[in-house]
Design an enzyme around this catalytic site. Sequence first.
Site, PDB file in Angstrom:
ATOM      1  N   ASN A  11       0.804  -1.222   0.000  1.00 53.94           N
ATOM      2  CA  ASN A  11       0.000   0.000   0.000  1.00 53.94           C
ATOM      3  C   ASN A  11       0.838   1.273   0.000  1.00 53.94           C
ATOM      4  O   ASN A  11       0.422   2.300  -0.520  1.00 53.94           O
ATOM      5  CB  ASN A  11      -0.961   0.000   1.195  1.00 53.94           C
ATOM      6  CG  ASN A  11      -0.342  -0.509   2.469  1.00 53.94           C
ATOM      7  OD1 ASN A  11       0.272  -1.579   2.501  1.00 53.94           O
ATOM      8  ND2 ASN A  11      -0.478   0.242   3.544  1.00 53.94           N
ATOM      9  N   GLN A  41      -4.530  -3.886  -2.568  1.00 53.86           N
ATOM     10  CA  GLN A  41      -3.977  -2.763  -3.340  1.00 53.86           C
ATOM     11  C   GLN A  41      -3.728  -3.118  -4.798  1.00 53.86           C
ATOM     12  O   GLN A  41      -3.717  -2.246  -5.658  1.00 53.86           O
ATOM     13  CB  GLN A  41      -2.667  -2.270  -2.704  1.00 53.86           C
ATOM     14  CG  GLN A  41      -2.846  -1.557  -1.397  1.00 53.86           C
ATOM     15  CD  GLN A  41      -3.584  -0.218  -1.526  1.00 53.86           C
ATOM     16  OE1 GLN A  41      -3.709   0.356  -2.595  1.00 53.86           O
ATOM     17  NE2 GLN A  41      -4.078   0.271  -0.403  1.00 53.86           N
ATOM     18  N   HIS A  70     -13.427  -0.464  -1.826  1.00 48.48           N
ATOM     19  CA  HIS A  70     -13.136   0.969  -1.898  1.00 48.48           C
ATOM     20  C   HIS A  70     -11.774   1.282  -2.519  1.00 48.48           C
ATOM     21  O   HIS A  70     -11.482   2.435  -2.820  1.00 48.48           O
ATOM     22  CB  HIS A  70     -13.330   1.651  -0.544  1.00 48.48           C
ATOM     23  CG  HIS A  70     -12.272   1.417   0.487  1.00 48.48           C
ATOM     24  ND1 HIS A  70     -11.318   2.360   0.793  1.00 48.48           N
ATOM     25  CD2 HIS A  70     -12.046   0.378   1.317  1.00 48.48           C
ATOM     26  CE1 HIS A  70     -10.553   1.899   1.779  1.00 48.48           C
ATOM     27  NE2 HIS A  70     -10.963   0.694   2.109  1.00 48.48           N
ATOM     28  N   CYS A  79      -4.119   4.387   6.616  1.00 46.82           N
ATOM     29  CA  CYS A  79      -4.875   3.696   7.659  1.00 46.82           C
ATOM     30  C   CYS A  79      -4.288   3.966   9.041  1.00 46.82           C
ATOM     31  O   CYS A  79      -4.967   3.838  10.028  1.00 46.82           O
ATOM     32  CB  CYS A  79      -4.898   2.192   7.407  1.00 46.82           C
ATOM     33  SG  CYS A  79      -5.735   1.755   5.902  1.00 46.82           S
TER      34      CYS A  79
HETATM   35  N1  PLP Z   1      -4.796  -4.549   3.082  1.00 42.51           N
HETATM   36  C1  PLP Z   1      -4.159  -3.542   2.476  1.00 42.51           C
HETATM   37  C2  PLP Z   1      -2.903  -3.806   1.724  1.00 42.51           C
HETATM   38  C3  PLP Z   1      -4.680  -2.241   2.544  1.00 42.51           C
HETATM   39  O1  PLP Z   1      -4.040  -1.243   1.950  1.00 42.51           O
HETATM   40  C4  PLP Z   1      -5.874  -2.021   3.285  1.00 42.51           C
HETATM   41  C5  PLP Z   1      -6.416  -0.658   3.446  1.00 42.51           C
HETATM   42  O2  PLP Z   1      -5.727   0.317   3.395  1.00 42.51           O
HETATM   43  C6  PLP Z   1      -6.496  -3.119   3.892  1.00 42.51           C
HETATM   44  C7  PLP Z   1      -5.927  -4.369   3.771  1.00 42.51           C
HETATM   45  C8  PLP Z   1      -7.758  -2.969   4.668  1.00 42.51           C
HETATM   46  O3  PLP Z   1      -8.864  -2.854   3.808  1.00 42.51           O
HETATM   47  P1  PLP Z   1     -10.243  -2.220   4.336  1.00 42.51           P
HETATM   48  O4  PLP Z   1     -10.007  -0.758   4.471  1.00 42.51           O
HETATM   49  O5  PLP Z   1     -11.235  -2.546   3.247  1.00 42.51           O
HETATM   50  O6  PLP Z   1     -10.569  -2.901   5.601  1.00 42.51           O
END
Ligand code: PLP
Length: 376
Positions: free
Chosen positions: A146, A174, A196, A317
Amino acid sequence: MSQPIYLDYNATARVRPEAIDAVARALTSVGNPSSVHAAGRAARNLVETARADVAALVGARAPAVTFLSGGTEADALAIDSGVADGVARLIIGATEHEAVRETAAASGLPVEVWPVDADGLADLEWLAATLADGPRALVALMLANNETGVIQPVAEAAALVRAAGGWLHVDAVQAAGKIDIDIDALGADTLALSAHKVGGPQGVGALVAGPRARLTRQLHGGGQERGVRSGTENVAGIAGFAAAARASSRDLPALTAQSAWRDELAERMQAAGAIVLGAAAPRLPQTLCVSTPDYASDLQVMNLDLAGVMISAGAACTSGKVKPSRVIEAMGQADLALTAVRISGGWATTEQDWIHCGDVWLEAHARLADRRRRVA
Ligand code: PLP
């Protein structure tokens, strides 16, 4: 001021018009997919058509898809299912998302962290040696990171995991919609997706399972999603996810071509002293992670925001608070971590957006250098 420019698609993509339409249409028609009357059957039909569309995004068949609340839940379901299936340990990539790391940490099993090199690529020799030296493992390796966009050698890892009788979970959250994905070619046992990140709504995702994976029930209740994930399906969200998945597949060539615009921006920033992270590794075409010595990440983000350009410092995140990027630290580049930013385009990004981002970044960087010269 001109229109704000959004270059933070890896945090969340701009919702595609097709997805907005699909969500609106689903919300305006009544029906619980479990009801047997006409409205229920129509809702069921919407969910099952969507299942096939989401499966197609990763070369899978509809029954392989379990709809969930997002990428986090998909990672958790995969790991918890592997644990329930009797694996004795977890091996997780050093640059995995928190959803994988924290679920692994909470599993109660021993967790081994699989190191990456300076470009963020997982070390396959380390994996081969570690698999040979211990009991059956669940291995988690993300397809694309990400923060850096670095694409991991998943198919090569899958061959090793399979030979050792293990379970390979691939977080493709991603990578989906940004590179071509075929679950069989990758050899993944489970693969996590999130709507999303492909231009669908937030709060919906899927776990795609290969033939060897046995998924474990997460929620008790009405038995939806073949008993794995009870609760009335998020019909509108699922419809929006499917519409975004179809549009992502259609737009893949255009997104791939964005790497030329990304690389032009990288060159302009490098000429001003910036360092591209993961530069020698295969990377997503629309992601640029770049560190500029003596120019703090949060200051870069703020300066660009003031100029109407939205990017992020480290993983969105976990941002909101400034702490060094764990991903960059894992790459052995801790000295670059506090001055790194991530610029990520998507389906609505234009060449002009990348150019304008470069213009305002260079302007702010030059202003900072000038101020420093004057106070020195
Ligand atoms: N895995 C990766 C590599 C991500 O970048 C993200 C979110 O940024 C997630 C998992 C989590 O996904 P979600 O936001 O749909 O829970």
